[in-house]
Design an enzyme around this catalytic site. Structure first.
Site, mmCIF file in Angstrom:
data_model
loop_
_atom_site.group_PDB
_atom_site.id
_atom_site.type_symbol
_atom_site.label_atom_id
_atom_site.label_comp_id
_atom_site.label_asym_id
_atom_site.label_seq_id
_atom_site.Cartn_x
_atom_site.Cartn_y
_atom_site.Cartn_z
ATOM 1 N N ARG A 57 0.828 -1.198 0.000
ATOM 2 C CA ARG A 57 0.000 0.000 0.000
ATOM 3 C C ARG A 57 0.868 1.256 0.000
ATOM 4 O O ARG A 57 0.446 2.319 -0.435
ATOM 5 C CB ARG A 57 -0.952 0.006 1.205
ATOM 6 N N TYR A 110 -16.746 14.755 -15.863
ATOM 7 C CA TYR A 110 -17.247 13.374 -15.750
ATOM 8 C C TYR A 110 -18.280 13.296 -14.618
ATOM 9 O O TYR A 110 -18.149 13.972 -13.590
ATOM 10 C CB TYR A 110 -16.054 12.462 -15.489
ATOM 11 N N ASP A 182 -7.566 16.739 -16.155
ATOM 12 C CA ASP A 182 -7.908 15.357 -16.475
ATOM 13 C C ASP A 182 -7.582 15.158 -17.948
ATOM 14 O O ASP A 182 -8.272 15.687 -18.827
ATOM 15 C CB ASP A 182 -9.390 15.105 -16.199
ATOM 16 N N LYS A 207 -8.639 3.597 -19.321
ATOM 17 C CA LYS A 207 -8.975 3.901 -20.701
ATOM 18 C C LYS A 207 -7.777 3.676 -21.636
ATOM 19 O O LYS A 207 -7.326 2.552 -21.804
ATOM 20 C CB LYS A 207 -9.501 5.332 -20.785
#
Length: 403
Positions: A57, A110, A182, A207
């Site tokens: 992590r 978005y 973004d 994506k």
């Protein structure tokens, strides 16, 4: 030898095979934790006095390779990989704001980013406003004394409007406000916001970075000092980290990014031209179209206009849904950047969380469809669209009794 070109960096940066027994492919470190030679070594690593891995992590070798490669191709100092694009968005926005602050956003984001902004407003009194950011004066007028972040999508999802990043970055620097972009729709191959003066870049790596529809992930790139702080606070404590296996898949996907993007873009240009001439289409919104209102911006800051097309068909929601239900090759799905061509209805899918009045203000109409152009032969994509248009026309003719 001079600096390597993008197509070389995306394959080789962040990895040296001679450090991993000559393995051509980067190894997958599928482990949750790492051992220490001594208790004192563990103490030094937790104190930040010695470099080394502690727990996945907090850092992992495979993830670190991905982060170095992303930082290199986005021309930034340091990258962090996350478990999703929204984990990257939330980490950056949470890290840069506190109660009472204000975020200035591009006119349209978005749907889940919109939802996050609403959550931050309701729970933490972090307000936001939307602006077209068309001119310096418009940006200056929208900035308040409490503005701490300017957040931009360009091209905007799904309206495909563009923001002049260089212009906004210049204004932001005068005011000492960081700019977050973004860059998902463009990928680092088509656009590099950091080179244009922006401060942070975010990707839904699900994506184009992945390109194969089999990973959920996010990446953020920015100044080393701030990104290091985010990694040891916001990312570590909220915990939206990427798995080593997903990082490994992204490293593999990145190798073909330039080749894939060239094909996505070439196909999209041809299909945009086809749709523009179709009698059943009301409007095509594609940055590569000279009639696009932001065409000059696209030519200035994007290497190619991208692989996304939005278009409004004649009619409303009923007609839009009827049309996509007739498609066979093209799949109805809400992602983008995959090898497969995908289509979705933003008003009822990706932006359903946005109230109708706000959607319409953003330019998201009920008859709008978003097409993520894939890697198939463009003629086959065109033929599928044409067959769907024809099937809808025939059904409409039968219903009305027309000949």
């Amino acid at each position: 030898m001079g600096e390597k070109r993008f197509e070389t960096k995306v394959i080789h940066s962040g990895y040296k095979s001679d450090e991993f027994r000559g393995s051509l492919a980067p190894p997958l470190f599928q482990t949750s934790t790492f051992t220490f030679d001594t208790a004192e070594q563990g103490e030094r690593r937790f104190a930040g006095e010695e470099e080394g891995f502690i727990y996945s992590r907090l850092g992992n070798p495979t993830v670190a390779m991905l982060e170095e490669r992303m930082a290199t191709i986005e021309k930034g100092e340091k990258a962090l990989a996350f478990g999703s694009g929204m984990a990257a968005v939330s980490a950056i926005l949470v890290a840069l704001t506190r109660t009472g602050d204000h975020i200035l956003c591009s006119q349209g984001v978005y749907g889940c980013t919109f939802g996050l902004l609403q959550l931050m407003k309701e729970k933490y009194a972090i307000n936001h406003d939307f602006s077209m950011m068309s001119t310096r004066e418009e940006v200056l007028a929208a900035i308040t004394h409490e503005t701490r972040v300017i957040y931009i999508e360009t091209p905007i999802n799904p309206t495909m409007r563009l923001v002049d990043l260089e212009m906004v970055a210049d204004v932001a620097k005068e005011k000492g406000i960081p700019v977050v972009v973004d860059n998902t729709f463009s990928s680092p191959y088509l656009q590099n916001p950091l080179e244009l003066g922006c401060d942070f870049v975010i990707h839904s790596a699900t994506k184009y970075i992945c390109g194969h529809g089999d990973v959920i992930a996010g990446v953020a790139v920015g100044p080393k000092e701030i990104m290091t702080k985010i990694s040891m606070t916001t990312q570590k404590d909220i915990g939206g980290v990427i798995s080593p296996f997903d990082a490994w898949l992204l490293l593999r996907g990145l190798k073909t990014l330039p080749v894939r993007m060239d094909r996505h873009c070439d196909n999209a240009e041809k299909l945009a031209a086809y749709l523009s001439d179709h009698p059943a289409v009301e409007e095509v919104i594609f940055p590569g179209d000279p009639k696009h209102p932001d065409y000059a911006i696209a030519k200035k800051q994007m290497r190619k206009p991208g692989g996304l097309i939005s278009f409004n068909i004649k009619g409303g929601q009923k007609e839009a849904q009827a049309f996509i239900n007739k498609l066979k090759l093209i799949k109805i799905a809400v992602s983008l950047g995959d090898a497969e061509t995908l289509i979705q209805h933003p008003a009822t899918m990706t932006h359903a969380v946005v109230p109708k009045e706000a959607r319409e203000k953003m330019g998201i109409k009920d008859n709008m469809l978003r097409l993520s152009v894939g890697l198939e032969a463009w003629e086959d994509i065109r033929d599928d669209l044409e067959a769907a248009f024809e099937a809808v026309r025939k059904e409409s003719t039968m219903e009305t009794g027309s000949i």
